[in-house]
Design a protein around this motif. Structure first.
Motif, PDB file in Angstrom:
ATOM      1  N   SER A 292       1.763  19.349  -5.397  1.00 58.36           N
ATOM      2  CA  SER A 292       0.689  19.711  -4.469  1.00 58.36           C
ATOM      3  C   SER A 292       0.137  18.504  -3.720  1.00 58.36           C
ATOM      4  O   SER A 292      -0.712  18.652  -2.868  1.00 58.36           O
TER       5      SER A 292
ATOM      6  N   ARG B 205      -1.927  23.703  -2.288  1.00 59.74           N
ATOM      7  CA  ARG B 205      -2.855  23.789  -3.403  1.00 59.74           C
ATOM      8  C   ARG B 205      -2.085  24.010  -4.704  1.00 59.74           C
ATOM      9  O   ARG B 205      -0.865  24.137  -4.695  1.00 59.74           O
ATOM     10  N   THR B 206      -2.809  24.074  -5.814  1.00 65.73           N
ATOM     11  CA  THR B 206      -2.163  23.973  -7.125  1.00 65.73           C
ATOM     12  C   THR B 206      -2.235  25.281  -7.904  1.00 65.73           C
ATOM     13  O   THR B 206      -3.320  25.809  -8.150  1.00 65.73           O
TER      14      THR B 206
ATOM     15  N   ASN C 126       3.112  24.138  -6.232  1.00 61.30           N
ATOM     16  CA  ASN C 126       1.954  23.915  -5.374  1.00 61.30           C
ATOM     17  C   ASN C 126       1.387  25.290  -5.057  1.00 61.30           C
ATOM     18  O   ASN C 126       0.892  25.954  -5.954  1.00 61.30           O
ATOM     19  N   ASP C 127       1.487  25.777  -3.801  1.00 63.52           N
ATOM     20  CA  ASP C 127       1.085  27.149  -3.512  1.00 63.52           C
ATOM     21  C   ASP C 127       2.074  28.163  -4.081  1.00 63.52           C
ATOM     22  O   ASP C 127       1.744  29.347  -4.234  1.00 63.52           O
TER      23      ASP C 127
END
Length: 303
Positions: free
Chosen positions: A78, A140-141, A111-112
């Motif tokens: 991420s 994002r994580t 990540n996403d």
């Protein structure tokens, strides 16, 4: 029952039956040294608070590595740790070589989305290619979702046994320890990992705050969930040790661990219910970590 091949042994090798419930156990003394000389009679297992017989016991007695393991490396891509992928790759290669042919490994990134870079293999070159695919950094994580995917992969795709011996299941997650977009909850990850007998190790790039007492690591969401502790794992800070040192310590943990197993109190049912497990020892002054603190009596998968 006690298994042989570089281990404490009886007359012949014994296979774990499917209905046995296994627990991996690590024991350390007050100084942080592994305690490796315990015997079956030194352990006490309680099932819903009641002492319960240990039906199977395995303990490593040599420095050579003989325990088969299945490992999912889960890499946070991420943005926080993406720049360290090459260091992770080199250390993981050394780790797998140290395991020789006893380790089957997979590589995922998160990540996403969750990315499966390499499914389970013993081929170091394929693992290297899997790590090399971790190029698209950002987003994002989904940390909890990634751990859950790793648990599912270990149940579904990894071998359950090698030469009749149970394979120990591990997730090694490299992250900053924060989650922003996961759909699954942390308690559900713990439940699923416990049911599958999966241990989670975390390698965290920490954040710090300054105070009059000095620099202190900021607790992460992963710390707060107890996912690592409730699966018998351990958290490492990457700024205190490099990846090679950390992977070496994880390998030492596997060598030093014990395997206990018991028969459930009653036949599994389709509904099932949760049972509490606790492993203790008669050896004073030691600390115990165990790979599962609960299990469900629901019917297991066919693996």
């Amino acid at each position: 029952m006690i298994l042989g091949h570089g281990l404490v042994s009886l007359a012949q090798e014994v296979r774990l039956e499917g209905k046995l419930v296994p627990i991996d156990v690590t024991v350390m003394d007050r100084d942080g040294n592994y305690v490796t000389d315990l015997k079956q009679e030194d352990f006490i297992l309680t099932h819903d608070g009641v002492n319960y017989p240990i039906a199977f016991f395995e303990a490593q007695t040599t420095r050579s590595f003989t325990r088969p393991v299945a490992i999912v490396f889960a890499l946070d891509v991420s943005g926080s740790l993406g720049v360290q992928v090459k260091d992770q790759q080199r250390a993981a290669q050394q780790f797998v070589r140290a395991m020789r042919q006893q380790a089957v490994c997979a590589v995922i990134g998160f990540n996403d989305r969750i990315h499966v870079y390499q499914n389970f293999t013993t081929d170091i070159e394929k693992l290297q290619q899997g790590f090399a695919k971790a190029r698209n950094i950002g987003g994002r994580t989904r940390l909890y979702d990634a751990i859950d995917r790793a648990v599912t992969m270990l149940q579904r795709d990894a071998p359950a046994r090698v030469d009749g011996r149970r394979v120990r299941r591990l997730v090694v997650v490299v992250t900053d320890g924060f989650d922003y977009t996961s759909l699954i909850s942390a308690p559900e990850v713990i439940r699923r990992a416990n049911q599958a007998g999966v241990t989670v190790y975390a390698i965290i790039l920490p954040s710090y705050i300054l105070s009059p007492q000095g620099k202190h690591r900021v607790p992460t969401l992963l710390d707060a969930t107890g996912i690592v502790e409730r699966t018998g794992g351990k958290t490492f800070s990457i700024d205190d040790q490099n990846y090679v040192q950390i992977f070496s310590e994880i390998a030492e943990e596997i060598r030093a661990s014990y395997l206990l197993a018991f028969y459930p109190l009653s036949p599994p049912s389709t509904g099932g219910r949760s049972h509490r497990l606790k492993v203790m020892t008669t050896r004073p002054g030691v600390q115990i970590r165990q790979s599962r603190y609960e299990y469900s009596s629901a019917l297991p998968s066919r693996r």
